[in-house]
Write a protein that holds these residues in place. Structure first.
Motif, PDB file in Angstrom:
ATOM      1  N   VAL A 253     -46.414 -21.756  -4.068  1.00  0.00           N
ATOM      2  CA  VAL A 253     -46.127 -21.920  -2.503  1.00  0.00           C
ATOM      3  C   VAL A 253     -44.938 -22.803  -2.677  1.00  0.00           C
ATOM      4  O   VAL A 253     -45.038 -24.022  -3.295  1.00  0.00           O
ATOM      5  N   ASP A 254     -43.893 -22.585  -2.052  1.00  0.00           N
ATOM      6  CA  ASP A 254     -42.702 -23.333  -1.782  1.00  0.00           C
ATOM      7  C   ASP A 254     -43.186 -24.328  -0.535  1.00  0.00           C
ATOM      8  O   ASP A 254     -43.088 -23.762   0.685  1.00  0.00           O
ATOM      9  N   THR A 255     -43.148 -25.647  -0.785  1.00  0.00           N
ATOM     10  CA  THR A 255     -43.761 -26.482   0.273  1.00  0.00           C
ATOM     11  C   THR A 255     -42.571 -26.876   1.271  1.00  0.00           C
ATOM     12  O   THR A 255     -42.820 -27.116   2.292  1.00  0.00           O
ATOM     13  N   SER A 256     -41.242 -26.518   0.654  1.00  0.00           N
ATOM     14  CA  SER A 256     -40.222 -27.004   1.602  1.00  0.00           C
ATOM     15  C   SER A 256     -40.105 -25.705   2.701  1.00  0.00           C
ATOM     16  O   SER A 256     -39.473 -26.246   3.816  1.00  0.00           O
ATOM     17  N   SER A 257     -40.549 -24.497   2.532  1.00  0.00           N
ATOM     18  CA  SER A 257     -40.342 -23.637   3.543  1.00  0.00           C
ATOM     19  C   SER A 257     -41.833 -23.325   4.103  1.00  0.00           C
ATOM     20  O   SER A 257     -41.972 -22.354   4.857  1.00  0.00           O
ATOM     21  N   GLY A 258     -43.105 -23.627   3.095  1.00  0.00           N
ATOM     22  CA  GLY A 258     -44.125 -23.052   3.613  1.00  0.00           C
ATOM     23  C   GLY A 258     -44.411 -21.636   3.276  1.00  0.00           C
ATOM     24  O   GLY A 258     -45.197 -21.066   4.192  1.00  0.00           O
ATOM     25  N   THR A 259     -43.734 -21.075   2.597  1.00  0.00           N
ATOM     26  CA  THR A 259     -43.857 -19.634   2.121  1.00  0.00           C
ATOM     27  C   THR A 259     -44.328 -19.462   0.809  1.00  0.00           C
ATOM     28  O   THR A 259     -44.097 -20.410  -0.071  1.00  0.00           O
ATOM     29  N   THR A 260     -44.939 -18.499   0.379  1.00  0.00           N
ATOM     30  CA  THR A 260     -45.297 -18.020  -1.029  1.00  0.00           C
ATOM     31  C   THR A 260     -44.611 -17.168  -1.513  1.00  0.00           C
ATOM     32  O   THR A 260     -43.842 -16.180  -1.021  1.00  0.00           O
TER      33      THR A 260
ATOM     34  N   GLU B 206     -37.006 -27.931 -10.358  1.00  0.00           N
ATOM     35  CA  GLU B 206     -36.481 -28.661  -9.048  1.00  0.00           C
ATOM     36  C   GLU B 206     -35.122 -28.179  -8.959  1.00  0.00           C
ATOM     37  O   GLU B 206     -34.416 -27.486  -9.760  1.00  0.00           O
TER      38      GLU B 206
END
Length: 264
Positions: free
Chosen positions: A23-30, A51
């Motif tokens: 899960v990419d927390t910066s964009s809220g997408t999987t 990173e």
């Protein structure tokens, strides 16, 4: 019907090109990521940063490049670590860390590499003295030294003097080039608005009286830094130590830092 993760067949060994869901927390997408990019495999002795890094600056004179990295870099990276990454211009590049702040790392590059203002991909790092694949042009660079004193301390001396905690200092072996790059930074202020000065003295295989590195006038706290290329040195073990003075009044110094980088 979708299966739970616990219902899937177990894989006992992961290949470098296997995918992992993340899960990419910066964009809220999987998204997906390869094992190689997540862990650094199969780069034995290297660790993937996991990173994003970005360009900040590069000096062709000092060969120092600065990269922006996620906070807090001081808990992950340290002076002397090797790094490797890829850019469109120049391909794979290697360097050694010379300074770390919360959100930046400063890296020394030999004349074979240049940090370009473009995307930085696949960054990895290693704390080993000779990580796998390190080019000789990097590994042959003499070891650097770096030290910091964070505690606030004062002086009223109008000539160069040590503070209660002497230094910081850095000791390196000067190479056949007879050149070193001295990186100095500190925070300071003067109670009466007079001048505050930070310099360094050289001892060991070379003896040089105090060289001014930083100065400022005023009661407000100043955070300053400077890089000085010292030339004409004799080969051998040499120590560079910070010293301090004021024009009048009392000056307070904190977060005093010095790094010395022998030039190949």
């Amino acid at each position: 019907m979708a299966k739970r993760i616990t219902q899937l067949s177990e894989l006992s060994t992961a290949a470098q090109d296997d995918y992992i869901v993340i899960v990419d927390t910066s964009s809220g997408t999987t998204k997906k990521i390869t094992v190689k990019n997540l862990t650094g495999l199969p780069d034995t002795t290297w660790t993937a940063t996991g990173e994003s890094w970005s360009f900040s600056s590069f000096s062709t004179t000092t060969r120092l490049g600065v990269m922006n990295v996620p906070s807090d870099a001081t808990t992950k990276y340290s002076v002397g670590m090797y790094i490797r990454f890829i850019q469109s211009t120049g391909g794979t590049k290697w360097g050694v860390i010379t300074a770390v702040t919360s959100t930046t790392i400063t890296i020394y590059f030999s004349s074979s590499y240049t940090l370009n203002n473009e995307a930085i991909t696949s960054p990895v790092y290693s704390a080993l003295k000779q990580p796998f694949g390190l080019p000789s042009i990097i590994s042959d660079v003499p070891a650097i030294d770096s030290n910091t004193i964070a505690t606030p301390q004062t002086t009223t001396s109008t000539s160069y003097a040590d503070l209660a905690t002497v230094g910081p200092s850095a000791t390196v072996n000067v190479g056949k080039s007879g050149k070193v790059l001295v990186v100095v930074s500190a925070e300071f202020f003067n109670s009466g608005g007079s001048y505050t000065v930070v310099g360094f003295v050289v001892s060991g295989a070379n003896t040089i009286a105090e060289t001014q590195a930083l100065d400022s006038q005023g009661t407000n706290t100043v955070q300053a830094g400077n890089m000085i290329l010292v030339t004409g040195l004799n080969p051998g073990s040499t120590t560079f130590k910070l010293r301090y003075k004021v024009s009048a009044g009392t000056s307070t110094f904190l977060n005093r830092f010095i790094t010395v980088i022998p030039q190949p």
